[in-house]
Design an enzyme around this catalytic site. Structure first.
Site, PDB file in Angstrom:
ATOM      1  N   GLU A 173       0.820  -1.208   0.000  1.00  0.00           N
ATOM      2  CA  GLU A 173       0.000   0.000   0.000  1.00  0.00           C
ATOM      3  C   GLU A 173       0.856   1.261   0.000  1.00  0.00           C
ATOM      4  OE1 GLU A 173      -3.095   0.231  -0.481  1.00  0.00           O
ATOM      5  OE2 GLU A 173      -3.974  -1.706   0.028  1.00  0.00           O
ATOM      6  N   ARG A 207       0.626   3.907  -3.186  1.00  0.00           N
ATOM      7  CA  ARG A 207       0.042   5.207  -2.857  1.00  0.00           C
ATOM      8  C   ARG A 207       1.114   6.288  -2.694  1.00  0.00           C
ATOM      9  NH1 ARG A 207      -5.553   4.299   0.447  1.00  0.00           N
ATOM     10  NH2 ARG A 207      -5.791   2.072   0.126  1.00  0.00           N
ATOM     11  N   ASP A 242      -5.520  -9.456  -8.658  1.00  0.00           N
ATOM     12  CA  ASP A 242      -5.877  -8.509  -9.709  1.00  0.00           C
ATOM     13  C   ASP A 242      -4.709  -7.759 -10.362  1.00  0.00           C
ATOM     14  OD1 ASP A 242      -5.521  -7.186  -7.281  1.00  0.00           O
ATOM     15  OD2 ASP A 242      -7.453  -6.172  -7.299  1.00  0.00           O
ATOM     16  N   GLU A 246     -12.503   0.924 -10.176  1.00  0.00           N
ATOM     17  CA  GLU A 246     -12.116   0.042 -11.283  1.00  0.00           C
ATOM     18  C   GLU A 246     -13.091   0.041 -12.460  1.00  0.00           C
ATOM     19  OE1 GLU A 246      -9.554  -1.055  -7.939  1.00  0.00           O
ATOM     20  OE2 GLU A 246     -11.716  -0.683  -8.095  1.00  0.00           O
TER      21      GLU A 246
END
Length: 454
Positions: free
Chosen positions: A118, A122, A245, A361
């Site tokens: 993360e 980010r 994903d 998404e």
């Protein structure tokens, strides 16, 4: 017997039809420009709420008008994530203020155990895009410092990264990881490597991606979870949703951004296996479900908000027909309750996990499909979704996640990715195409645009 009109008689009719077409196109362009402005206005509503109630913290709490820090101390998640969105929208005053806050207040010399993945997508991604878009060397220095502090995460026997790393001590923990968290790092570390001239960043992240790929099954699929120290799979369910994903996303995007031929070869092999085993036709609609990674045996008919990135990736990589069909399924899932759920059983037509944390998404996929086809149906789709988004999630100070897309009950949460991704993709869908060309800039999985440097 009727006679065809003479050329002289037909000309006014043809001209009138052409004029009507031009007028319709101008009207549509005007409506799209107005939508882009509307998206920008709603973005500013969220940003101003953050600025009033959570300035200097990681995120706004949009129901209680409070602030939240991920690890008890702020790492300025929202300002870093939102910076390049503001730059793309031409919100220069807000971007300058955020950039000064970041440059003057952000420090990674903290005794904090942070989630490696993360923080990379980010903060590292946001600092790098901010640097490339502004030239502010302070942002690159922060990115380099952060990258150095994160590198111990890769010090496992396999090269697969640990889940957590301490920013000050380099101590690591968390041995059960997944393909997404191990394989969604090379855009950021590769860019940092080229900007700083330090090959270690690229080498560590590429090894993690390759090690993930090497553990695919004989039929070419990866599972959902593995142990980073042994490399053994701990959950063998295969799909395109959470924990897998963006592994697929980065195989393609690392080729686009870095020109890495190994990534292209791994992508070709992996997407062929995914397209062979994961799709399922139900009542004429295309879905990507769950199978066992070793056998391809169907295990579940689940698809959800995170899976909805795949139409965009398919369109970006040239598989437009399949992308169109899968996006139609995603939009049908959205329309079942006016907002998409985290998980949907496409065989039963039922919500399995009802929450929606304001995910981007499906909007991302609409944008890629619009860019690939020019089909205005995707802008119409985006307009419908944006209306739903505002109707059901807007608060007095921002936008709130939903506890349930069925009841529309709100949660006191506005993740930084709403400003990094959700608003960005809505804006790009309606903005002038030259605002951001995906053939010239590659967006990381947090929608931070990175410029190729080949």
């Amino acid at each position: 017997m009727p006679h065809a009109p003479s050329p002289a008689a037909a000309a006014p009719a043809a001209n009138a039809e052409a004029d009507a077409g031009v007028a319709a196109a101008l009207a549509r362009n005007g409506a799209d420009a107005a939508m882009a402005e509307r998206v920008k206005t709603e973005f500013l509503h969220a940003w101003n709420g953050y600025r009033q109630y959570a300035w200097g913290h990681d995120a706004l709490l949009p129901l209680s008008d409070g602030a939240h820090d991920w690890y008890g101390q702020s790492l300025l998640m929202t300002p870093v994530d939102a910076l390049d969105t503001m730059l793309l929208m031409g919100l220069d005053a807000q971007a300058d203020e955020a950039r000064e806050l970041i440059a003057s207040r952000l420090s990674f010399d903290r005794d904090l155990d942070v989630k490696h993945f993360e923080i990379v997508i980010r903060l590292l991604g946001g600092l790098l895009s901010g640097y490339q878009m502004t030239g502010d060397e302070r942002l690159l220095a922060l990115a380099d410092d952060l990258g150095t502090r994160l590198l111990p995460a890769f010090d496992s026997p396999t090269g697969l990264p640990y889940v957590y790393v301490n920013l000050r001590t380099g101590k690591v923990h968390g041995t059960e990881s997944n393909p997404a968290e191990a394989g969604t790092l090379l855009l950021e570390y590769g860019t940092l490597s080229r900007l700083t001239g330090k090959p270690v960043y690229f080498e560590k992240a590429k090894r993690a991606l390759v090690e993930t790929y090497k553990r695919r099954s004989p039929i070419g699929l990866v599972g959902e979870r593995f142990d980073v120290e042994t490399g053994a799979w701990t959950r063998t369910d295969s799909h395109i949703g959470a924990r897998i994903d963006s592994y697929y996303e980065y195989l393609w995007k690392c080729w686009k951004l870095l020109g890495d031929r190994d990534c292209k070869a791994m992508w070709d092999d992996s997407i062929a296996a995914a397209n062979r085993h994961l799709p399922e036709e139900v009542d004429g609609a295309l879905w990507y479900g769950h199978v066992d990674m070793a056998t391809g045996t169907r295990t579940a008919s689940l698809y959800g908000a995170l899976d909805a990135f795949m139409p965009g990736l398919l369109a970006y990589s040239g598989d437009v027909d399949r992308a169109r069909r899968l996006q139609a399924s995603s939009f049908a899932m959205w329309n079942a309750h006016g907002i998409e759920p985290e998980l949907w059983d496409y065989r039963k037509g039922e919500v399995v996990a009802p929450a929606w944390p304001l995910r981007p998404e499906i909007v991302e996929s609409a944008w890629y499909l619009y860019r690939a086809t020019g089909d205005t149906a995707y802008r119409d789709m985006g307009r419908s979704m944006f209306n739903d988004f505002v109707r059901y999630t807007r608060t007095d100070s921002g936008f709130a996640a939903l506890e349930s897309v069925v009841t529309k009950e709100k949660a006191d949460d506005m993740e930084s990715f709403v400003l990094a991704e959700t608003f960005k993709y809505f804006y790009l869908l309606f903005a002038e195409p030259g605002t951001l060309d995906p053939e010239e800039m590659v967006l990381n999985t947090e929608a931070h645009p990175l410029r190729p440097m080949r």
